[in-house]
Design a protein around this motif. Structure first.
Motif, PDB file in Angstrom:
ATOM      1  N   THR A   1       1.801  -1.888  -4.481  1.00 20.53           N
ATOM      2  CA  THR A   1       2.500  -1.417  -3.275  1.00 20.53           C
ATOM      3  C   THR A   1       1.896  -2.007  -2.005  1.00 20.53           C
ATOM      4  O   THR A   1       2.580  -2.152  -0.994  1.00 20.53           O
ATOM      5  CB  THR A   1       2.505   0.126  -3.181  1.00 20.53           C
TER       6      THR A   1
ATOM      7  N   SER B   1      -2.310  -2.865   8.711  1.00 19.28           N
ATOM      8  CA  SER B   1      -2.418  -1.425   9.000  1.00 19.28           C
ATOM      9  C   SER B   1      -1.478  -0.998  10.125  1.00 19.28           C
ATOM     10  O   SER B   1      -1.031   0.148  10.165  1.00 19.28           O
ATOM     11  CB  SER B   1      -3.854  -1.056   9.374  1.00 19.28           C
TER      12      SER B   1
ATOM     13  N   ARG C   1       6.995   3.985   6.544  1.00 15.02           N
ATOM     14  CA  ARG C   1       6.464   4.542   5.289  1.00 15.02           C
ATOM     15  C   ARG C   1       7.524   5.135   4.370  1.00 15.02           C
ATOM     16  O   ARG C   1       7.575   4.771   3.194  1.00 15.02           O
ATOM     17  CB  ARG C   1       5.325   5.542   5.553  1.00 15.02           C
TER      18      ARG C   1
ATOM     19  N   ARG D   1      -2.346   3.394  -1.930  1.00  8.96           N
ATOM     20  CA  ARG D   1      -3.166   4.368  -1.197  1.00  8.96           C
ATOM     21  C   ARG D   1      -2.621   5.788  -1.320  1.00  8.96           C
ATOM     22  O   ARG D   1      -3.345   6.747  -1.140  1.00  8.96           O
ATOM     23  CB  ARG D   1      -3.192   4.019   0.303  1.00  8.96           C
TER      24      ARG D   1
ATOM     25  N   ILE E   1      -0.051   6.673  -3.858  1.00 10.54           N
ATOM     26  CA  ILE E   1       0.802   6.752  -5.055  1.00 10.54           C
ATOM     27  C   ILE E   1       0.576   8.084  -5.771  1.00 10.54           C
ATOM     28  O   ILE E   1       1.529   8.739  -6.191  1.00 10.54           O
ATOM     29  CB  ILE E   1       0.538   5.562  -6.023  1.00 10.54           C
TER      30      ILE E   1
ATOM     31  N   ARG F   1     -15.843  -7.458  -2.299  1.00 11.78           N
ATOM     32  CA  ARG F   1     -14.930  -8.072  -1.347  1.00 11.78           C
ATOM     33  C   ARG F   1     -15.501  -9.383  -0.842  1.00 11.78           C
ATOM     34  O   ARG F   1     -14.801 -10.386  -0.700  1.00 11.78           O
ATOM     35  CB  ARG F   1     -14.722  -7.109  -0.174  1.00 11.78           C
TER      36      ARG F   1
ATOM     37  N   ARG G   1     -10.564  -1.965   8.434  1.00 14.27           N
ATOM     38  CA  ARG G   1      -9.286  -1.659   7.783  1.00 14.27           C
ATOM     39  C   ARG G   1      -9.306  -0.247   7.177  1.00 14.27           C
ATOM     40  O   ARG G   1      -8.323   0.473   7.254  1.00 14.27           O
ATOM     41  CB  ARG G   1      -8.931  -2.712   6.719  1.00 14.27           C
TER      42      ARG G   1
HETATM   43  O1  C5P Z   1      -4.100  -2.741  -1.349  1.00  7.48           O
HETATM   44  P1  C5P Z   1      -4.044  -3.725  -0.203  1.00  7.48           P
HETATM   45  O2  C5P Z   1      -5.366  -3.964   0.431  1.00  7.48           O
HETATM   46  O3  C5P Z   1      -3.323  -4.984  -0.539  1.00  7.48           O
HETATM   47  O4  C5P Z   1      -3.129  -2.986   0.880  1.00  7.48           O
HETATM   48  C1  C5P Z   1      -2.849  -3.586   2.100  1.00  7.48           C
HETATM   49  C2  C5P Z   1      -2.537  -2.529   3.148  1.00  7.48           C
HETATM   50  O5  C5P Z   1      -1.286  -1.911   2.873  1.00  7.48           O
HETATM   51  C3  C5P Z   1      -3.533  -1.393   3.253  1.00  7.48           C
HETATM   52  O6  C5P Z   1      -4.610  -1.752   4.085  1.00  7.48           O
HETATM   53  C4  C5P Z   1      -2.682  -0.285   3.874  1.00  7.48           C
HETATM   54  O7  C5P Z   1      -2.587  -0.475   5.271  1.00  7.48           O
HETATM   55  C5  C5P Z   1      -1.314  -0.558   3.287  1.00  7.48           C
HETATM   56  N1  C5P Z   1      -0.969   0.288   2.144  1.00  7.48           N
HETATM   57  C6  C5P Z   1      -0.444   1.543   2.374  1.00  7.48           C
HETATM   58  N2  C5P Z   1      -0.026   2.312   1.340  1.00  7.48           N
HETATM   59  C7  C5P Z   1      -0.114   1.870   0.077  1.00  7.48           C
HETATM   60  C8  C5P Z   1      -0.644   0.586  -0.186  1.00  7.48           C
HETATM   61  C9  C5P Z   1      -1.084  -0.175   0.871  1.00  7.48           C
HETATM   62  O8  C5P Z   1      -0.370   1.967   3.528  1.00  7.48           O
HETATM   63  N3  C5P Z   1       0.346   2.633  -0.923  1.00  7.48           N
END
Ligand code: C5P
Length: 226
Positions: free
Chosen positions: A34, A99, A108, A134, A136, A161, A184
């Motif tokens: 996601t 973000s 969202r 984040r 799910i 990282r 972040r």
């Molecule tokens: O997991 P990843 O680092 O690729 O996610 C990128 C960004 O997407 C996160 O820093 C967050 O801002 C957003 N995100 C989110 N909700 C999720 C997955 C990611 O807000 N379920």
């Protein structure tokens, strides 16, 4: 037989993406990243000249995002409107801007609903799905059969990282990574509470686990639920 829906949340550097993909692969089910959806939307807004501060314009972009996501955990490809952006959505530029898109309160619900629809379609096609992000376990799929929070100490997350982005975890690379990752995390903190497990969510701490051990730990939680 009910589909095997597995929801995995966690901060960056927890091993979430690589572990989730390996778990989906081992179980022979599809995969949904996601975060890639928020990243693809961010890439598209910048490509189209949409000002990320213009909340309504970003919402409009989310509604029409021409996203193509592969569901194969062993071959993750991300496309937007015919362009392959698999690599482009991982740049520091996108990482530092995503973000702003993810905290847009109009964006969202649109992406969350798209994620529910995709999870259902993948589960129907492959018998299950591993979806990671984040929110799910809490918002997108709170009824998932298996819900896991993958965590790791700040030190372990920064080390991973750093190795991933800079190819090393020496002092200089660690310092550069620290600023980015912690910023972040802070920017995302309003997105959802992804550092503490919600009720009924199982925490898997990978601080002292290698990659294979992390995969086994998640598979053990899955086995305990089915
Ligand atoms: O997991 P990843 O680092 O690729 O996610 C990128 C960004 O997407 C996160 O820093 C967050 O801002 C957003 N995100 C989110 N909700 C999720 C997955 C990611 O807000 N379920």
């Amino acid at each position: 037989e009910s589909p095997l829906i597995i929801a995995i949340d966690g901060p960056s550097g927890s091993g979430k993406s690589s572990v989730s993909k390996a778990v989906a692969s081992r179980l022979g089910v599809g995969y949904l990243d996601t975060g890639a959806m928020y990243r693809a939307l961010t890439w598209w807004c910048l490509d189209q000249g949409v000002d990320l501060a213009d909340e309504a314009a970003v919402v409009a972009a989310a509604q029409t995002l021409p996203l193509e996501l592969s569901t194969d955990p062993d071959d993750q490809r991300v496309g937007v409107g015919g362009s392959d952006v698999t690599v482009d959505i991982r740049t520091t530029e996108i990482s530092s801007q995503v973000s702003r898109v993810a905290t847009n309160t109009g964006v969202r619900p649109i992406l969350q609903q798209a994620q529910r629809d995709r999870m259902a379609a993948i589960a129907t096609a492959t018998g299950g799905v591993v979806a990671e992000g984040r929110d799910i376990t809490t918002v997108v799929a709170p009824d998932a059969l298996v819900r896991i929070l993958l965590t790791a100490s700040e030190e372990a997350r920064l080390r991973r990282r750093s190795a991933e982005v800079h190819g090393t975890a020496d002092e200089e690379a660690m310092a550069a990574t620290r600023d980015q990752v912690l910023r972040r995390d802070r920017d995302d903190s309003s997105v959802s509470q992804f550092t503490v497990a919600a009720d009924g969510v199982v925490t898997v701490d990978t601080s002292d686990l290698g990659f294979d051990e992390s995969v086994e730990a998640v598979l053990a939680v899955v086995a305990s639920r089915v």
